[in-house]
Every structure is written in structure tokens, then in C-alpha cells.
Scaffold this active site. Structure first.
Site, short mmCIF file in Angstrom:
data_model
loop_
_atom_site.label_atom_id
_atom_site.label_comp_id
_atom_site.label_asym_id
_atom_site.label_seq_id
_atom_site.Cartn_x
_atom_site.Cartn_y
_atom_site.Cartn_z
N ASP A 1 11.21 -3.26 -4.10
CA ASP A 1 10.34 -2.18 -4.43
C ASP A 1 10.98 -1.10 -4.39
O ASP A 1 12.05 -0.67 -4.03
CB ASP A 1 9.43 -2.09 -3.16
CG ASP A 1 8.22 -1.37 -3.33
OD1 ASP A 1 6.85 -2.10 -3.54
OD2 ASP A 1 8.37 -0.16 -3.91
N HIS B 1 0.71 -9.07 -7.22
CA HIS B 1 1.79 -9.04 -6.30
C HIS B 1 1.85 -9.32 -5.05
O HIS B 1 0.78 -8.68 -4.38
CB HIS B 1 2.86 -7.96 -6.72
CG HIS B 1 2.05 -6.59 -6.64
ND1 HIS B 1 1.10 -6.11 -7.45
CD2 HIS B 1 2.09 -5.56 -5.46
CE1 HIS B 1 0.66 -4.90 -6.88
NE2 HIS B 1 1.04 -4.72 -5.94
P1 5GP Z 1 0.60 -1.83 -4.54
O1 5GP Z 1 -0.03 -0.73 -3.70
O2 5GP Z 1 -0.09 -1.93 -6.01
O3 5GP Z 1 0.23 -3.15 -3.87
O4 5GP Z 1 2.05 -1.52 -4.52
C1 5GP Z 1 2.69 -1.24 -5.81
C2 5GP Z 1 4.08 -1.15 -5.26
O5 5GP Z 1 4.76 -1.17 -6.78
C3 5GP Z 1 4.47 0.02 -4.31
O6 5GP Z 1 5.10 -0.25 -3.41
C4 5GP Z 1 5.44 0.91 -5.44
O7 5GP Z 1 6.38 1.40 -4.76
C5 5GP Z 1 5.97 -0.23 -6.12
N1 5GP Z 1 6.37 0.16 -7.68
C6 5GP Z 1 5.81 1.07 -8.47
N2 5GP Z 1 6.30 1.26 -9.67
C7 5GP Z 1 7.58 0.50 -9.54
C8 5GP Z 1 8.75 0.32 -10.48
O8 5GP Z 1 8.68 0.89 -11.46
N3 5GP Z 1 9.51 -0.60 -9.88
C9 5GP Z 1 9.56 -1.27 -8.94
N4 5GP Z 1 10.62 -2.17 -8.52
N5 5GP Z 1 8.48 -0.91 -7.76
C10 5GP Z 1 7.55 -0.14 -8.40
#
Ligand code: 5GP
Length: 127
Positions: free
Chosen positions: A33, A104
Site C-alpha cells: 500500500d 481488494h
Molecule cells: P480502500 O479504502 O479502497 O479499501 O483502500 C484503498 C487503498 O489503496 C488505500 O489504503 C490507499 O492507501 C491505497 N492506494 C491508493 N492509491 C494507491 C496507489 O497508487 N498505489 C498503491 N500501492 N496503493 C494505493
């Protein structure tokens, strides 16, 4: 909601954006992340166009569902988290706090997780 083919994880899967890859097979890609909330914070994404667990669990072929969840287990094992333990989280929709609309699973490890399971782990959580 329609799957957006230009979401960040779709672009990572296509190799259009970089990631710190941890694991890949025919069913899933795992990478660190970008904003880690624990010493180990890895995301596992299925290959294919799934918005969240809603359509993944309902529509993905059995082999994809099995392959994906086996990949989650393999990644946690590869990261050395089995003995001490880890947490897996999948957010769906607005109230679930989902920000990226490609299904995810978060794997958190490397420190004691809080029992306040209504919230995501925070960087300075100690218990
Ligand atoms: P959600 O709230 O959708 O479950 O979490 C999305 C996750 O994706 C977050 O923890 C955020 O830090 C991560 N994230 C967002 N953009 C990117 C990116 O460009 N690369 C990576 N590796 N993680 C990302």
C-alpha cells in the site's frame, strides 16, 4: 455502478502505473500500500474487473474466487505473518470506506492490531 477501467488498481494491473510488487499469479497481484497503516500493509487484487466483494463474490468464476483467496493466504505466508498473525480487511462502498473501486483485500501485520474492529488500523495504534 459500472466498473471504471481507469481506476488506479486497473492501471497497476495493466502495468501503466508502478507498484512495489510482492506476489503475482494468474488470479491475483499483491503490492505494498502506498500509505501503509501498519509495518506490513499489502493489497491483494484479483485479476479481472470486479468493483468490490459484492460483484466478486456473486459473479466471479469459482476458480477465480478460489485462486484469489489462495493467493491472499500465500501472500501472508510469504510475508512471514502466519506465526505472529495478521488482519485482512475488504471495504465495500461508501459506508465501508472504499476509495478504490477495484476489489481488494488489505493485509495488515507486523504489530498488535486493535480490537476496535469498526475502524481501520491507524499508524500509531498500539493495541
Ligand atoms: P480502500 O479504502 O479502497 O479499501 O483502500 C484503498 C487503498 O489503496 C488505500 O489504503 C490507499 O492507501 C491505497 N492506494 C491508493 N492509491 C494507491 C496507489 O497508487 N498505489 C498503491 N500501492 N496503493 C494505493
Amino acid at each position: 455502478m459500472v466498473y471504471d477501467r481507469n481506476n488506479i488498481f486497473a492501471r497497476i494491473l495493466r502495468g501503466e502505473l508502478p507498484c512495489k510488487k510482492v506476489y503475482e499469479d494468474e488470479f491475483a497481484l499483491a503490492f505494498h500500500d502506498i500509505n501503509p497503516l501498519a509495518p506490513v500493509h499489502v493489497l491483494v487484487v484479483p485479476k479481472g474487473e470486479y468493483i468490490s466483494n459484492v460483484d466478486f463474490s456473486a459473479d466471479a468464476p469459482d476458480a477465480q474466487v478460489v485462486g484469489f483467496w489462495r493467493a491472499v493466504g500465500k501472500v501472508a505466508k510469504q510475508l512471514g505473518l502466519e506465526a505472529e498473525g495478521y488482519r485482512i480487511v475488504a471495504n465495500h462502498g461508501p459506508q465501508g470506506g472504499q476509495l478504490v473501486f477495484h476489489f481488494h483485500v488489505h493485509i495488515f501485520g507486523g504489530r498488535q492490531m486493535s480490537h476496535r474492529m469498526g475502524n481501520m488500523p491507524r499508524p500509531n495504534d498500539r493495541q
